[in-house]
Design an enzyme around this catalytic site. Sequence first.
Site, PDB file in Angstrom:
ATOM      1  CE  LYS A  96      -4.188  -1.734   2.231  1.00 18.43           C
ATOM      2  NZ  LYS A  96      -5.201  -1.375   3.227  1.00 18.43           N
ATOM      3  CG  ASP A 140      -8.748   1.111   3.620  1.00 13.76           C
ATOM      4  OD1 ASP A 140      -9.492   0.216   3.178  1.00 13.76           O
ATOM      5  OD2 ASP A 140      -7.522   0.981   3.740  1.00 13.76           O
TER       6      ASP A 140
HETATM    7  P1  NAP Z   1      -1.253  -1.629  12.342  1.00 21.21           P
HETATM    8  O1  NAP Z   1      -0.825  -0.541  11.421  1.00 21.21           O
HETATM    9  O2  NAP Z   1      -0.331  -2.768  12.599  1.00 21.21           O
HETATM   10  O3  NAP Z   1      -1.662  -0.952  13.759  1.00 21.21           O
HETATM   11  C1  NAP Z   1      -1.996  -1.755  14.867  1.00 21.21           C
HETATM   12  C2  NAP Z   1      -2.550  -0.874  15.969  1.00 21.21           C
HETATM   13  O4  NAP Z   1      -2.953  -1.729  17.054  1.00 21.21           O
HETATM   14  C3  NAP Z   1      -1.530   0.117  16.542  1.00 21.21           C
HETATM   15  O5  NAP Z   1      -2.202   1.275  16.949  1.00 21.21           O
HETATM   16  C4  NAP Z   1      -0.988  -0.664  17.746  1.00 21.21           C
HETATM   17  O6  NAP Z   1      -0.443   0.152  18.741  1.00 21.21           O
HETATM   18  C5  NAP Z   1      -2.256  -1.323  18.233  1.00 21.21           C
HETATM   19  N1  NAP Z   1      -1.977  -2.471  19.075  1.00 21.21           N
HETATM   20  C6  NAP Z   1      -1.552  -3.704  18.685  1.00 21.21           C
HETATM   21  N2  NAP Z   1      -1.391  -4.506  19.755  1.00 21.21           N
HETATM   22  C7  NAP Z   1      -1.698  -3.765  20.857  1.00 21.21           C
HETATM   23  C8  NAP Z   1      -1.730  -4.028  22.249  1.00 21.21           C
HETATM   24  N3  NAP Z   1      -1.402  -5.237  22.741  1.00 21.21           N
HETATM   25  N4  NAP Z   1      -2.126  -3.035  23.080  1.00 21.21           N
HETATM   26  C9  NAP Z   1      -2.467  -1.814  22.598  1.00 21.21           C
HETATM   27  N5  NAP Z   1      -2.458  -1.503  21.278  1.00 21.21           N
HETATM   28  C10 NAP Z   1      -2.080  -2.466  20.412  1.00 21.21           C
HETATM   29  O7  NAP Z   1      -2.608  -2.324  11.833  1.00 21.21           O
HETATM   30  P2  NAP Z   1      -3.798  -1.642  11.005  1.00 21.21           P
HETATM   31  O8  NAP Z   1      -3.593  -1.889   9.573  1.00 21.21           O
HETATM   32  O9  NAP Z   1      -3.965  -0.254  11.482  1.00 21.21           O
HETATM   33  O10 NAP Z   1      -5.038  -2.562  11.436  1.00 21.21           O
HETATM   34  C11 NAP Z   1      -5.552  -2.506  12.760  1.00 21.21           C
HETATM   35  C12 NAP Z   1      -6.828  -3.337  12.874  1.00 21.21           C
HETATM   36  O11 NAP Z   1      -7.826  -2.831  11.999  1.00 21.21           O
HETATM   37  C13 NAP Z   1      -6.644  -4.810  12.460  1.00 21.21           C
HETATM   38  O12 NAP Z   1      -7.402  -5.595  13.349  1.00 21.21           O
HETATM   39  C14 NAP Z   1      -7.232  -4.878  11.071  1.00 21.21           C
HETATM   40  O13 NAP Z   1      -7.755  -6.169  10.766  1.00 21.21           O
HETATM   41  C15 NAP Z   1      -8.360  -3.864  11.206  1.00 21.21           C
HETATM   42  N6  NAP Z   1      -8.738  -3.293   9.907  1.00 21.21           N
HETATM   43  C16 NAP Z   1     -10.028  -3.469   9.492  1.00 21.21           C
HETATM   44  C17 NAP Z   1     -10.435  -2.930   8.298  1.00 21.21           C
HETATM   45  C18 NAP Z   1     -11.854  -3.129   7.843  1.00 21.21           C
HETATM   46  O14 NAP Z   1     -12.123  -2.965   6.652  1.00 21.21           O
HETATM   47  N7  NAP Z   1     -12.754  -3.435   8.750  1.00 21.21           N
HETATM   48  C19 NAP Z   1      -9.534  -2.186   7.507  1.00 21.21           C
HETATM   49  C20 NAP Z   1      -8.224  -2.014   7.974  1.00 21.21           C
HETATM   50  C21 NAP Z   1      -7.835  -2.577   9.180  1.00 21.21           C
HETATM   51  P3  NAP Z   1       1.135   0.475  18.753  1.00 21.21           P
HETATM   52  O15 NAP Z   1       1.322   1.596  17.762  1.00 21.21           O
HETATM   53  O16 NAP Z   1       1.408   0.861  20.148  1.00 21.21           O
HETATM   54  O17 NAP Z   1       1.850  -0.783  18.338  1.00 21.21           O
END
Ligand code: NAP
Length: 282
Positions: free
Chosen positions: A71, A108
């Site tokens: 991306k 998104d």
């Molecule tokens: P990402 O860039 O890896 O970000 C992950 C986020 O989760 C960060 O803010 C991280 O905080 C936090 N996190 C992870 N483990 C944690 C913990 N143990 N305690 C507190 N915070 C924690 O991932 P992303 O792409 O943003 O995706 C995040 C979620 O959204 C995923 O579950 C994904 O499946 C979902 N999503 C859904 C859609 C949809 O269409 N519904 C679209 C996109 C994403 P830190 O910065 O502190 O690590």
Amino acid sequence: MNLSGKARVAGVMGWPVAHSRSPRLHGFWLREYAVDGAYVPFAVAPDQLAGALSSLRALNLAGVNLTIPHKEAAFAHVDRVSDLAAEIGAINTVTVGEDGVLHGDNTDGFGFIENIRAAATGFDFSAGPTVVLGAGGAARAVCVALLGAGARDIRLLNRTQVRAETLNDRLGQSLIVEPWVGRSSALVEAHLVVNTTSLGMTGQPPLDIDLDQLPTSALVNDLVYAPLETPLLASARQRGNVAVDGLGMLLHQARPGFAAWFGVEPEVTDALRAHIVSDLTD
Ligand code: NAP
């Protein structure tokens, strides 16, 4: 599938790509609207992205979705980028113009807004404070979309606070960054709460938050869609809040690409949702 020589072809590029639900989603619409077209998964290794994107032009394909890890890298390999994709810093949809020009966009944020609007007709994003939990890639799209939809008082909380501050800087300091430890009290007077962290996903711990201070009039949205009913959504629903799962965002974000590639504005229906849900639980 019954393709003619004029069939339009699109797909999704990822590495790996086997987990992608997009072929199932677009395949449903292609059948539903009897489109002369196909949507296929392309497993594209990171060092092959430039060649793969340029082959869209060579093969006269309609376009592609991009998923992890392409991306951000895609910016270097498309000809034009929408303002939204530039602001979010990620491209998830590429369309090949008639002139062979590759347009990069990000849908998104559109999916996020449309999912909430579909669940709560007339929802006014400017009507009160919004709490966004998480500051990763999904949060970037969510915050840009919220600002575009008129939300002004956006409280951003992330475990790693510097990441929230970087996102705030990127968006011209238009958010209010608060410490992760204060996430339960940040809910005071909130109108909308969005979990963009991966907490609550199957295999991850639940999001540890106390909803006591959240008005029951607030809408709670979890971007996580596996499981559909996360512990956060279950507790919100139990106390009377409207709770919206993340599957709708996944479905709605696919609409602009399908319309651009295949010439039909597709609808997100209960039948589509059931088709994807049956795959989540397989
Ligand atoms: P990402 O860039 O890896 O970000 C992950 C986020 O989760 C960060 O803010 C991280 O905080 C936090 N996190 C992870 N483990 C944690 C913990 N143990 N305690 C507190 N915070 C924690 O991932 P992303 O792409 O943003 O995706 C995040 C979620 O959204 C995923 O579950 C994904 O499946 C979902 N999503 C859904 C859609 C949809 O269409 N519904 C679209 C996109 C994403 P830190 O910065 O502190 O690590």
